[in-house]
Motif scaffolding. Structure first.
Motif, short mmCIF file in Angstrom:
data_model
loop_
_atom_site.label_atom_id
_atom_site.label_comp_id
_atom_site.label_asym_id
_atom_site.label_seq_id
_atom_site.Cartn_x
_atom_site.Cartn_y
_atom_site.Cartn_z
N LEU B 117 83.70 -9.40 -45.98
CA LEU B 117 83.75 -7.99 -46.35
C LEU B 117 83.30 -7.22 -45.12
CD1 LEU B 117 84.07 -5.68 -48.42
CD2 LEU B 117 81.65 -6.01 -49.00
N ARG B 118 84.19 -6.38 -44.65
CA ARG B 118 83.87 -5.61 -43.44
C ARG B 118 83.67 -4.15 -43.84
NH1 ARG B 118 85.59 -5.84 -37.76
NH2 ARG B 118 86.60 -7.82 -38.20
N GLY B 119 82.62 -3.58 -43.33
CA GLY B 119 82.37 -2.16 -43.60
C GLY B 119 81.55 -1.54 -42.50
N GLN B 120 81.66 -0.26 -42.40
CA GLN B 120 80.92 0.44 -41.36
C GLN B 120 79.50 0.72 -41.82
OE1 GLN B 120 82.11 1.13 -38.22
NE2 GLN B 120 83.76 -0.17 -38.98
N VAL B 121 78.56 0.47 -40.96
CA VAL B 121 77.15 0.83 -41.23
C VAL B 121 76.57 1.44 -39.95
CG1 VAL B 121 76.79 -1.03 -42.92
CG2 VAL B 121 76.24 -1.41 -40.50
N VAL B 122 75.47 2.12 -40.16
CA VAL B 122 74.74 2.63 -39.00
C VAL B 122 73.44 1.85 -38.92
CG1 VAL B 122 73.54 4.63 -38.01
CG2 VAL B 122 75.75 4.93 -39.16
N MET B 130 73.27 3.33 -34.00
CA MET B 130 74.54 2.76 -33.50
C MET B 130 75.42 2.43 -34.69
SD MET B 130 74.50 2.45 -30.11
CE MET B 130 75.69 1.18 -29.75
N GLY B 131 76.64 2.96 -34.67
CA GLY B 131 77.59 2.63 -35.71
C GLY B 131 78.22 1.28 -35.41
N VAL B 132 78.21 0.39 -36.37
CA VAL B 132 78.81 -0.93 -36.14
C VAL B 132 79.64 -1.35 -37.33
CG1 VAL B 132 76.89 -1.70 -34.68
CG2 VAL B 132 76.88 -2.26 -37.10
N SER B 133 80.46 -2.33 -37.08
CA SER B 133 81.24 -2.93 -38.14
C SER B 133 80.46 -4.16 -38.61
CB SER B 133 82.60 -3.32 -37.56
OG SER B 133 83.45 -3.74 -38.55
N PHE B 203 74.63 -12.82 -30.36
CA PHE B 203 75.83 -13.53 -29.87
C PHE B 203 76.43 -12.79 -28.69
CE2 PHE B 203 79.09 -10.64 -31.31
CZ PHE B 203 78.56 -10.01 -32.42
N ARG B 204 77.14 -13.54 -27.88
CA ARG B 204 77.89 -12.91 -26.77
C ARG B 204 79.25 -13.58 -26.69
NH1 ARG B 204 74.78 -13.03 -21.76
NH2 ARG B 204 75.53 -15.15 -21.46
N THR B 205 80.30 -12.77 -26.91
CA THR B 205 81.67 -13.31 -26.85
C THR B 205 82.30 -13.07 -25.48
OG1 THR B 205 82.66 -11.23 -27.58
CG2 THR B 205 82.01 -12.80 -29.30
N GLY B 206 81.77 -12.07 -24.77
CA GLY B 206 82.41 -11.69 -23.51
C GLY B 206 83.36 -10.53 -23.67
N VAL B 207 83.69 -10.19 -24.94
CA VAL B 207 84.54 -9.02 -25.19
C VAL B 207 83.60 -7.87 -25.55
CG1 VAL B 207 86.39 -8.08 -26.61
CG2 VAL B 207 86.41 -10.49 -25.99
N MET B 208 83.58 -6.87 -24.70
CA MET B 208 82.61 -5.78 -24.82
C MET B 208 82.64 -5.11 -26.19
SD MET B 208 80.27 -4.07 -23.26
CE MET B 208 80.35 -4.06 -21.50
N GLY B 209 83.84 -4.85 -26.69
CA GLY B 209 83.99 -4.15 -27.97
C GLY B 209 83.36 -4.93 -29.10
N VAL B 210 83.49 -6.24 -29.06
CA VAL B 210 82.93 -7.10 -30.11
C VAL B 210 81.41 -7.18 -29.96
CG1 VAL B 210 82.89 -9.45 -31.04
CG2 VAL B 210 85.06 -8.41 -30.34
N ASP B 211 80.94 -7.39 -28.76
CA ASP B 211 79.50 -7.56 -28.54
C ASP B 211 78.72 -6.28 -28.80
OD1 ASP B 211 80.16 -10.09 -27.86
OD2 ASP B 211 79.93 -9.85 -25.69
N ARG B 212 79.42 -5.16 -28.71
CA ARG B 212 78.71 -3.89 -28.93
C ARG B 212 78.91 -3.38 -30.36
NH1 ARG B 212 81.01 0.53 -25.23
NH2 ARG B 212 82.68 0.30 -26.72
#
Lengths: 231, 412
Positions: B117-122, B130-133, B203-212
């Motif tokens: 279940l994916r949702g936006q949270v702050v 920080m807003g994250v998924s 975690f660190r994937t190396g993809v900035m958008g995912v890691d942030r």
């Protein structure tokens, strides 16, 4: 009756342009095997132009040429090239030897292009031609290591490589001293008389022309006389 | 060796310096072509591998690619129907019958699936928001479909079970918030629910958008936070062959009805950028070979000019136009072939040098990613021979058309 090796009928050559230039006009000629013909005339009379037409290097504006009974008017460029390779030999005022190749290699060029003999036979045949023209010792020399007369004789050997019916020469002695010029001229006479080649030579030299069997004299692109040279 | 080839080589030997310059030009082009191609393909494969590891191969979402047709339009497909005052139906979001669909996916050979279940949270920490998924996962299934466990630089996936409200965040997000493992963040959802969550892993994937921008928590906790009990809005799928993901996604979409997006569709923009980068770099390297072919054109043109008398006598002796074309085209091809052979060596050496170069990215030191394939060598050879052959053919054709009479007259 001797075999007609070369026959020209109504030959004309006009260079197109704003002012068309007529090089030769209305020339009809028959030459037979074993005949040594000298074409003479003043500068600009069309001697070389006629030789190039007879040798299939140039196409006539009118008229036709037959080589050994074969009409050439409708032949393609490649067909004419094949006919030149098989039946005609050329010698020019300059030797036009390939500078990177030895004398023997130059003589072998037409033989290799024709591809009728294996490499050993080609080498032997070329060596024989050079020996016949007194160049046995010069076989491995490059053109820049030969004298003018030797180069021209190598060029003659090359022209004879494929055992042509007709040998055409354009001022072949023009760049030679008198001694070498006489050697070359005598070679032509021998080829006609001993090997039954048709030899057609353009020359300015009246003395040499007189030593041929027949003299064709041109003025302004027309034959004005065609008679035995000694006559 | 054939007569024509001997004549061609004799011409080249007569111009050693020019021939050498042309050969070196081709060699440079071929060498750099191979090195750049290896570097581009290596970096592209590395990038795709990183991307594919970081995201699901296929994501099935609770949405549809095309809206359902209005019944009246479906009933009258050929009629001109105008509908006014339409209001979209307030659909209950989430994948219906998710567990049954999940089981169906599990039964397909070569596929593994995990619900989320994916949702936006702050996320708030230390006054920073920080807003994250936030993705709710089941760790046991998650490790089958994603590299999350392998990407953890701190903590373990099981740690999500150890704390009451545990969360795993990306290293970049943690850095921006200033949070570390063990810290407690405040998570607020759009539903107005707030929960205190404890960081149990990074975690660190190396993809900035995912890691942030991504964080993980247990599925049940996210359902509470989003106020959507028992709801799943994503099924993430892993496939055996990532390059077949798009095809499989289309098949799944046809079966399930929900939108199924493959990794390459989701990152179309990135992949387009890679293609554009490839075009630009191949163009630059191609330009080197083009310049080299100018050199070949130049040398063959010069040789045909110098050898006009030879051409005339060869034609007088009975050589056909195609023979003359062959001689001079062969000269260009010889230059191209020797240049390509030297270029292969240069390309190999450049690859060896590049493979030793170390770069540091995100505090990680690694060597440049290279992918060497025989196809690059073959491609470079083909390109070199084609450009050399074409560059030589143009003057060769002109040489073949020379009228021997003009040359003989000029010479005399």
């Amino acid at each position: 009756m001797r075999r007609v090796t070369l026959k020209a009928t109504g030959l004309a050559r006009v260079l197109p342009g704003a002012v068309p230039v007529t090089l030769v006009r209305d020339i009809s000629l028959e030459v037979t095997a074993g005949e040594f013909v000298a074409i003479t005339g003043p500068s600009g009379s069309g001697k070389s132009s006629l030789l190039y037409l007879l040798g299939l290097l140039d196409r006539p504006s009118a008229g036709s040429v037959e080589v050994d009974g074969q009409p050439t008017a409708d032949m393609s460029g490649d067909q004419l090239a094949a006919l030149r390779l098989a039946k005609l030999g050329f010698v020019f005022q300059f030797h036009f030897l390939l500078p990177e190749f030895s004398a023997a290699e130059n003589v072998m060029v037409p033989l290799q292009r024709a591809g009728r003999l294996d490499s050993r036979a080609i080498a032997e045949w070329a060596a024989g031609l050079l020996a016949m023209l007194g160049l046995a010792d010069a076989a491995d020399k490059r053109p820049d290591q030969l004298s003018g007369g030797q180069r021209q004789r190598v060029a003659i050997a090359r022209a004879l490589a494929n055992d042509p019916l007709v040998l055409l020469a354009d001022e072949p002695t023009g760049s030679l001293d008198s001694v070498n010029a006489r050697i070359v001229w005598e070679s032509f006479a021998d080829l006609a008389h001993k090997q039954q080649k048709t030899v057609i030579v353009v020359t300015h030299n009246a003395a040499f022309a007189a030593a041929a069997d027949r003299r064709v004299h041109l003025v302004d692109g027309r034959i004005v006389s065609d008679r035995p040279a000694t006559a | 060796m054939g007569l024509l080839a001997r004549i061609a080589l004799a011409h080249l030997r007569g111009r050693v310096r020019q021939s050498l310059v042309s050969v070196l030009g081709v060699a440079t082009g071929v060498g750099f072509f191979i090195a750049v191609a290896a570097l581009m393909e290596g970096s592209q494969r590395d990038f795709i591998a990183t991307l594919v590891d970081a995201i699901p191969h296929i994501t099935i979402r609770d949405e549809f690619r095309n809206p359902a047709p209005q019944p009246i339009r479906a009933a009258n497909p050929d009629a001109a129907v105008q509908l006014d005052g339409l209001k979209p139906k307030d659909e209950l979001r989430g994948i219906r019958n998710a567990r049954a669909r999940l089981a169906a996916l599990d039964s397909i050979s070569g596929l593994v699936a995990a619900p989320s279940l994916r949702g936006q949270v702050v996320l708030r920490y230390g006054g920073k928001d920080m807003g994250v998924s936030l993705i709710g996962i089941e760790p046991a299934r998650e490790r089958r479909v994603s590299q999350l466990e392998a990407d953890l630089v701190q903590g373990r996936l099981e740690d999500l079970h150890t704390a009451a409200n545990a969360i795993i965040v990306g290293t970049v997000l943690a850095e921006k918030l200033g949070a570390r493992v063990g810290d407690t963040l405040l998570a607020s959802s759009a539903a107005g629910i707030r929960l205190r969550v404890k960081v149990v892993g990074l975690f660190r994937t190396g993809v900035m958008g995912v890691d942030r921008g991504q964080a993980y928590a247990l599925l049940k906790k996210v359902q509470v936070l989003q106020e959507r009990p028992n709801v799943i809005n994503e099924i993430r799928v892993k496939v055996g062959d990532v390059y077949q993901a798009a095809v499989i996604a289309r098949d799944l979409e046809a079966r399930l009805g929900y939108r199924a997006e493959s990794w390459d569709e989701a990152n179309e923009g990135f992949l387009d950028a890679l293609r554009i980068r490839n075009i630009i770099l191949y163009s630059v390297v191609g330009a080197i070979l083009l310049v080299a072919s100018f050199g070949i054109f130049n040398i063959i043109s010069t040789v045909t000019y110098e050898k006009a008398r030879d051409i005339a006598i060869l034609k007088a002796l009975g050589f056909a136009e195609r023979d003359i074309r062959w001689i001079f085209t062969a000269e260009g091809l010889v230059v191209g072939a020797i240049g390509a052979a030297l270029g292969w060596g240069l390309g190999y050496l450049l690859c060896r040098v590049l493979s030793q170069v170390e770069i540091t990215l995100q505090s990680e030191t690694r060597t440049l990613p290279l992918y060497e394939a025989p196809a690059f060598y073959a491609l470079a050879l083909g390109f070199a021979l084609a450009s050399a052959g074409f560059a030589a053919y143009l003057p060769a054709r002109r040489a073949a058309r020379l009228n021997p009479v003009d040359i003989v007259r000029g010479a005399q």
